[in-house]
Design an enzyme around this catalytic site. Sequence first.
Site, short mmCIF file in Angstrom:
data_model
loop_
_atom_site.label_atom_id
_atom_site.label_comp_id
_atom_site.label_asym_id
_atom_site.label_seq_id
_atom_site.Cartn_x
_atom_site.Cartn_y
_atom_site.Cartn_z
CG HIS A 62 72.15 54.65 23.99
ND1 HIS A 62 71.23 54.08 22.89
CD2 HIS A 62 72.89 54.97 23.48
CE1 HIS A 62 72.08 54.08 21.97
NE2 HIS A 62 73.13 54.55 22.22
NE ARG A 64 70.62 51.56 28.03
CZ ARG A 64 71.64 51.31 26.77
NH1 ARG A 64 71.07 51.27 25.69
NH2 ARG A 64 72.88 51.29 27.22
CG ASN A 94 69.58 51.31 21.29
OD1 ASN A 94 69.23 52.43 21.90
ND2 ASN A 94 70.72 50.72 21.67
CG HIS A 232 79.40 55.95 17.86
ND1 HIS A 232 79.73 55.51 16.69
CD2 HIS A 232 78.33 55.61 18.39
CE1 HIS A 232 78.63 54.53 16.60
NE2 HIS A 232 77.97 54.73 17.36
CG ASP A 305 77.00 55.85 22.00
OD1 ASP A 305 76.06 55.87 22.38
OD2 ASP A 305 77.87 55.28 21.47
CG HIS A 309 74.74 48.70 29.79
ND1 HIS A 309 74.02 48.50 29.16
CD2 HIS A 309 75.93 49.56 28.93
CE1 HIS A 309 74.03 48.43 27.95
NE2 HIS A 309 75.24 49.05 27.60
CG PHE A 323 79.75 46.61 23.08
CD1 PHE A 323 81.16 46.89 22.79
CD2 PHE A 323 79.14 45.71 22.43
CE1 PHE A 323 81.70 45.82 22.23
CE2 PHE A 323 79.76 44.58 21.89
CZ PHE A 323 81.11 44.69 21.68
O1 DOR Z 1 78.69 51.19 23.37
C1 DOR Z 1 77.72 51.46 22.86
N1 DOR Z 1 76.39 51.09 23.54
N2 DOR Z 1 77.41 51.42 21.46
C2 DOR Z 1 76.32 51.40 20.87
O2 DOR Z 1 76.33 51.48 19.67
C3 DOR Z 1 75.04 51.06 21.54
C4 DOR Z 1 75.30 51.31 23.10
C5 DOR Z 1 74.03 50.79 23.96
O3 DOR Z 1 72.98 51.01 23.52
O4 DOR Z 1 74.33 50.48 24.92
ZN ZN Z 2 76.34 53.36 18.02
ZN ZN Z 3 74.75 55.08 20.76
#
Ligand code: DOR
Ligand code: ZN
Ligand code: ZN
Length: 425
Positions: A62, A64, A94, A232, A305, A309, A323
């Site tokens: 990700h 972002r 996402n 995952h 993954d 953040h 998460f």
């Molecule tokens: O821990 C996660 N973070 N799981 C996910 O499925 C999405 C991801 C996120 O975009 O932060």
């Molecule tokens: Zn996921």
């Molecule tokens: Zn993911």
Amino acid sequence: MELLIKNCNIVDSSKKTIKQSDLHISNGIIKNIGKDLKNKCDKVINVKGAFVLPGLVDIHVHFREPGYEYKETIKTGSLAAAKGGFTTVAIMPNTNPVIDNVEILDNLKAIIKRDACIKVMPIGAVTRGQKGEELVDIKSLYENGVYGFSDDGQPIMNEEIMNKAVKQCNELQIPIMIHSEDKRYVNDGCINLGRVSEKLKVKGISRDAENIMIKRDIEIARNLKLSIHICHVSTKEAVCMIRQAKQDGVKVTCEVAPHHFSITENVILEKQAIGKVNPPLRTYEDIEEIIKGIKDGTVDAIATDHAPHSKDEKQLDIQKAPFGLTGIELALPITNTYLLEKGVIDIFDLVNLMSINPRKIMGMDSRGIEIGGYADITIIDLNKEYILNESDIISKGKNTPFIGMKLKGKVKYTICDGKIVYEEE
Ligand code: DOR
Ligand code: ZN
Ligand code: ZN
């Protein structure tokens, strides 16, 4: 640009050989492999017997951008990936906006072209806004340059929609990468439902959330006789179901994340939301079965993954914090420390799990280091041992429970299309 790399130990996972050799790279292509090469080159590096691998590929990250640039950007994410030894990554959609139409995709492609130091492959959303309700125009996104489809972060609860998506992706021979999670069993939980959630008195996510959805998704692939890729995998039951499905001839591939084969929910007792990730950290029994799956080929790939953040977000109460773990710089050391060093896998398996199989899943050229092939190369030192410091991490996301832990193995150089994109100081 001509690059000469002296004293390589070139790892070939298909022949299971390690060849002592020099490597001559010319304009992004491997021009020659041989002993004592003496070509006149713009740059000569001596790697003194380090392992030289086909460039690592992370099929699940990700980055972002657009929308959450304070967490990570294409630029910072790709630099972190290069530091982690990755020459290619697949980025999940996402973002804000979600990558669900061609206009948004075109904007993202322009950012990648401008800012990425490695190959960055966009993944398109399966449903509009990742809401699980209405399919995107899969064909037009494919024709405009997405490399796979996923609603990662969100499950696709509607089975009819999932069926259609699997069919359309298979027609185009492009992977559908499934975040298997049945919302009905999540119960607002934030960590694995079990010993630790009880101790901390926080809501837990039942392992059924993953297990029941993976069961459904395997049945979809079985009935349609079509391919799916499961993201995952984290429970022992899921590993067993995928193993059985493969034995039955179901076309299913799967990935595991480094944090799911190395650490358990116990780290949350000490590190709170820093250990909060979805799917959650599980138990030692889950790790044991995942390791069995890695050994017997049930698990096809390691994918991070990588989910950066901000500090503020991860300092929130565990129920409110987002998460995700930052991970792209740690995949190689974690894999070395927890799998290679423990004798679970060898260096050839590592190359298959982190480079060759990910390429196959994404439909890329999956040959190793060969004359005439493109020069995506990762050079590593597996003997360096260190305590991970926060300052070692260049990703904007410092959110990993591995800070303060001992790891072994470092990337020395990452070379993408013949250019050195990362060099250890
Ligand atoms: O821990 C996660 N973070 N799981 C996910 O499925 C999405 C991801 C996120 O975009 O932060
Ligand atoms: Zn996921
Ligand atoms: Zn993911």
